[in-house]
Structure formats: C-alpha cells, structure tokens
Design a protein around this motif. Structure first.
Motif, mmCIF file in Angstrom:
data_model
loop_
_atom_site.group_PDB
_atom_site.id
_atom_site.type_symbol
_atom_site.label_atom_id
_atom_site.label_comp_id
_atom_site.label_asym_id
_atom_site.label_seq_id
_atom_site.Cartn_x
_atom_site.Cartn_y
_atom_site.Cartn_z
ATOM 1 N N PRO A 249 0.698 -1.280 -0.072
ATOM 2 C CA PRO A 249 0.050 0.004 -0.142
ATOM 3 C C PRO A 249 1.115 1.199 0.083
ATOM 4 O O PRO A 249 1.852 1.351 0.585
ATOM 5 C CB PRO A 249 -0.546 -0.214 1.217
ATOM 6 N N LYS A 250 0.543 2.070 -0.878
ATOM 7 C CA LYS A 250 1.259 3.568 -0.888
ATOM 8 C C LYS A 250 0.802 4.266 0.399
ATOM 9 O O LYS A 250 -0.451 4.417 0.528
ATOM 10 C CB LYS A 250 1.126 4.196 -2.257
ATOM 11 N N LEU A 251 1.700 4.780 0.985
ATOM 12 C CA LEU A 251 1.185 5.839 2.269
ATOM 13 C C LEU A 251 1.440 7.213 1.777
ATOM 14 O O LEU A 251 2.343 7.819 1.181
ATOM 15 C CB LEU A 251 2.338 5.409 3.674
ATOM 16 N N ALA A 252 0.611 7.715 2.433
ATOM 17 C CA ALA A 252 0.565 9.475 2.467
ATOM 18 C C ALA A 252 1.644 9.954 3.310
ATOM 19 O O ALA A 252 2.097 9.244 4.005
ATOM 20 C CB ALA A 252 -0.983 9.974 2.291
ATOM 21 N N GLY B 220 1.150 9.224 6.891
ATOM 22 C CA GLY B 220 1.036 7.858 7.304
ATOM 23 C C GLY B 220 -0.012 7.142 6.919
ATOM 24 O O GLY B 220 0.064 5.950 7.151
ATOM 25 N N GLY B 221 -1.086 7.723 6.554
ATOM 26 C CA GLY B 221 -2.356 6.979 6.044
ATOM 27 C C GLY B 221 -2.097 6.175 4.918
ATOM 28 O O GLY B 221 -1.274 6.623 3.886
ATOM 29 N N GLN B 222 -3.290 5.153 4.522
ATOM 30 C CA GLN B 222 -3.170 4.648 3.326
ATOM 31 C C GLN B 222 -3.738 5.639 2.283
ATOM 32 O O GLN B 222 -4.824 6.108 2.511
ATOM 33 C CB GLN B 222 -3.650 3.249 3.191
ATOM 34 N N MET B 223 -3.140 5.475 0.906
ATOM 35 C CA MET B 223 -3.776 6.412 -0.005
ATOM 36 C C MET B 223 -5.028 5.477 -0.743
ATOM 37 O O MET B 223 -4.546 4.548 -0.997
ATOM 38 C CB MET B 223 -2.856 6.777 -0.906
ATOM 39 N N MET B 224 -5.997 6.339 -1.037
ATOM 40 C CA MET B 224 -7.093 5.667 -1.639
ATOM 41 C C MET B 224 -7.440 6.580 -3.002
ATOM 42 O O MET B 224 -7.338 7.586 -3.167
ATOM 43 C CB MET B 224 -8.389 5.739 -0.749
ATOM 44 N N TYR C 226 -7.486 1.038 -2.569
ATOM 45 C CA TYR C 226 -6.312 1.478 -1.906
ATOM 46 C C TYR C 226 -5.386 1.544 -3.359
ATOM 47 O O TYR C 226 -5.169 0.756 -4.054
ATOM 48 C CB TYR C 226 -5.905 0.438 -0.842
ATOM 49 N N ILE C 227 -4.187 2.580 -3.087
ATOM 50 C CA ILE C 227 -3.344 2.549 -4.281
ATOM 51 C C ILE C 227 -2.017 1.935 -3.672
ATOM 52 O O ILE C 227 -1.876 2.132 -2.545
ATOM 53 C CB ILE C 227 -3.040 4.065 -4.285
ATOM 54 N N THR C 228 -1.709 0.960 -4.517
ATOM 55 C CA THR C 228 -0.245 0.435 -4.100
ATOM 56 C C THR C 228 0.819 0.789 -5.085
ATOM 57 O O THR C 228 0.692 1.209 -6.017
ATOM 58 C CB THR C 228 -0.674 -1.036 -4.357
ATOM 59 N N GLU C 229 1.741 0.533 -4.524
ATOM 60 C CA GLU C 229 3.217 0.705 -5.492
ATOM 61 C C GLU C 229 3.876 -0.661 -5.414
ATOM 62 O O GLU C 229 4.166 -1.393 -4.501
ATOM 63 C CB GLU C 229 3.833 1.793 -4.933
ATOM 64 N N GLN C 230 4.655 -0.889 -6.358
ATOM 65 C CA GLN C 230 5.632 -2.032 -6.550
ATOM 66 C C GLN C 230 7.013 -1.707 -5.721
ATOM 67 O O GLN C 230 7.712 -0.757 -6.179
ATOM 68 C CB GLN C 230 5.851 -2.375 -7.778
ATOM 69 N N VAL C 231 7.357 -2.519 -4.909
ATOM 70 C CA VAL C 231 8.724 -2.339 -4.204
ATOM 71 C C VAL C 231 9.404 -3.638 -4.527
ATOM 72 O O VAL C 231 9.215 -4.702 -4.182
ATOM 73 C CB VAL C 231 8.593 -2.110 -2.700
ATOM 74 N N CYS C 232 10.750 -3.561 -4.852
ATOM 75 C CA CYS C 232 11.463 -4.851 -5.308
ATOM 76 C C CYS C 232 12.637 -4.726 -4.194
ATOM 77 O O CYS C 232 13.316 -3.830 -4.103
ATOM 78 C CB CYS C 232 12.039 -4.782 -6.745
ATOM 79 N N GLY C 233 13.176 -5.927 -3.940
ATOM 80 C CA GLY C 233 14.151 -6.418 -3.186
ATOM 81 C C GLY C 233 14.966 -7.271 -3.675
ATOM 82 O O GLY C 233 14.480 -7.925 -4.625
#
Ligand code: HEC
Length: 271
Positions: A170-173, A176-180, A187-194
């Motif tokens: 989830p993408k945070l504003a 600290g809240g979740q973005m919608m 909910y808006i999500t983002e891709q995080v790679c590791g």
C-alpha cells in the motif's frame, strides 16, 4: 546575500535520498579513509576480483602501497600478479578492449574516478550488493541499479545467488495513512523490489563444502571495504588535504590575534 545563504542551507538540509537511474534507492555508505585495514582488504579484493577487467590507470602501485600502509615488497608479492609489473607502474588491467567487446558486449570502464563520476560511493556500494539471477541475460546476471548490465556478478562465489523479489504494498500518504483512489475507492499500491538470497556461495570452481562462503554481513563488509578502496583511489590526497586544511584553519585563528592588534595600532596613527 543573507537569503542566498539561507537558500543554500535549505538545499543542504533537505537533500533528498539519492536514487539510481533505474529509480532504485541507493544504500547509505560512509567511507572511512583512516581505516587502513579496510583499505588493505579492499585493495586485495580489487586485485583478485576486478583488475582482470577494470584498470585503475591513473593510480600507481607505489602510491597505493604507501598510502594504505602495505610494504612495497608485500604488495609486489601478493597483490601484483604480472611478473613484469614494477612497483612504480600504473595499475593496468589484463584484458584487451577488443576481447571485452566480444565477450561481454561492452568495455569495462576504468574505475579510478568512478565514485567521483557517480557523486559519491553509494552507487558503487549498492551496485555490488544488487546483482541478481536472470536467465534471460547472456551471463545469467542482472542488476537492480544498472539494468541489463554487461558484467557478470564477479563476487558471486563470495555472496551466492540472489533473486529479485517484487511486492505490491500500500502506498502511504505523508501523514502515514493509506492512499485511496477517489473514484474507485481502492487502495493505491506501489511496487517495491528487493533481493532475496536463494543459494549461498555457489561457485563452479568451489565445490568443497564451506569454501569461500560468506554470511550476508561478511559479504557486506567485503563490499564496504572494496568501495572504500575505490573511493580512496578516486582522490588519494583527500586525507592529506583535509589534515592540511585543519592546520591552516588553526594557523589562521592564531594569526588573527597579532593581525588584529597590529591593525589597531595602525588605526591609532591615522586618527
Ligand atoms: C569479467 C570481466 C569483469 C570483471 C571481473 C569485473 N567487471 Fe565490472 N564490468 C565489466 C564490464 C564488461 C562492464 C560494462 C558493462 C556494461 O556497460 O554493460 C562492467 C561494468 C562495471 C561497472 C559499471 C560501470 C558503469 O558504466 O556505470 C562497475 C561499477 C563495475 N563494473 C565494477 C566492478 C568491480 C568493483 C569489480 C570487482 C568486484 C568488477 N567490476 C569486476 C566487466 C567486469
């Protein structure tokens, strides 16, 4: 004038975290040029794992030995592999540009000024930690900060095999809240790679149990030392210069007193 100073200060303070061209955020790395054993270990790794392809052609063995505290005889015995190389020679690689192009599709760049070129050691440090397995690449390896790199993972026998793992989170504003999404209410999500280590210490040359395997912490130390060394090579007189700078400032501070008193005496005569 005052505003300019304030502006400069503001840019310095709000310096955003750096990221590579690929968008991957760079890891922090604080070099330490006073740590000679780190620099010595870094030089050892460089000569063993990088020099075959990458020269340091603006730096000499002699200067390196002096600066990082390795006696010249030990340098020649353990870190110079070509019997024709003398201690005063520049640090040249052995592979020809022609062969490199044929084998890797690219010529390995000289790394003498590499950390300057990249604005600090962070890029190199992150690069060496983010090789991952990619069967679609000719040499089976890819990199998170340098996509489709032509270099094999030269330190794989020390690190092992990593795979790239991406997750949707989830993408945070800012608060600290979740973005919608306003329209769909999703909910808006983002891709995080590791990276995930999937096979430790793989090496076709080292089939003996435990040989050359490093824990992730020990591998990070190897990469830290190597980056520290390449950072040193980029500006070998940095430490001397900083030391001289401090002396100059102390001198100026003391010199201020007689200069001020003298100026006062002169002024007396003018009035
Ligand atoms: C087998 C040859 C080979 C070895 C060994 C090797 N490299 Fe490379 N390296 C290459 C080639 C070829 C490239 C150019 C890749 C490209 O541009 O696609 C490269 C690229 C790089 C780059 C990126 C340069 C850029 O353009 O930003 C860095 C940094 C680097 N190597 C560091 C190292 C370090 C540190 C080591 C030792 C651990 C090492 N390499 C070992 C062949 C090698």
């Amino acid at each position: 004038m005052k505003r300019l100073v304030l502006l400069t200060l503001a840019t310095l303070i709000s310096h955003p975290a750096m990221s590579a061209d690929s968008g991957f955020p760079l890891y922090d790395m604080t070099p330490d040029l006073t740590d000679q054993s780190s620099l010595q270990r870094g030089a050892q790794t460089y000569m063993n794992y990088c020099l075959g392809c990458h020269s340091l052609q603006y730096q000499r063995y002699k200067r390196t030995a002096e600066d990082i505290g390795i006696p010249e005889s030990l340098m020649l015995e353990y870190l110079v592999f070509d019997p024709n190389t003398k201690i005063g020679d520049l640090i040249e690689n052995s592979i020809s540009d022609e062969n490199s192009k044929n084998w890797f599709g690219a010529v390995p760049p000289d790394l003498t000024l590499y950390s300057q070129l990249k604005g600090g050691p962070e890029y190199l440090y992150t690069y060496l930690l983010t090789f991952y397995e990619d069967a679609s690449r000719p040499l089976g390896a890819n990199n998170l900060v340098y996509e489709n790199v032509g270099m094999p993972h030269a330190l794989m026998e020390l690190q092992g095999v990593q795979q790239k793992v991406c997750k949707e989170i989830p993408k945070l504003a800012d608060n600290g809240g979740q973005m919608m999404d306003a329209l769909s209410q999703a909910y808006i999500t983002e891709q995080v790679c590791g990276m995930e280590l999937v096979e430790r210490g793989y090496s076709p040359l080292q089939l003996v149990e435990n040989s050359g395997r490093l824990s992730p912490e020990a591998y990070e130390q190897v990469v830290y030392d190597l980056t520290n060394f390449i950072y040193y090579v980029g500006d070998p007189s940095r430490l001397d210069r900083e030391r001289t700078g401090v002396f100059v400032l102390i001198f100026l501070a003391f010199f201020f007193v007689p200069a001020y008193l003298l100026a006062r005496e002169y002024k007396k005569e003018i009035h």
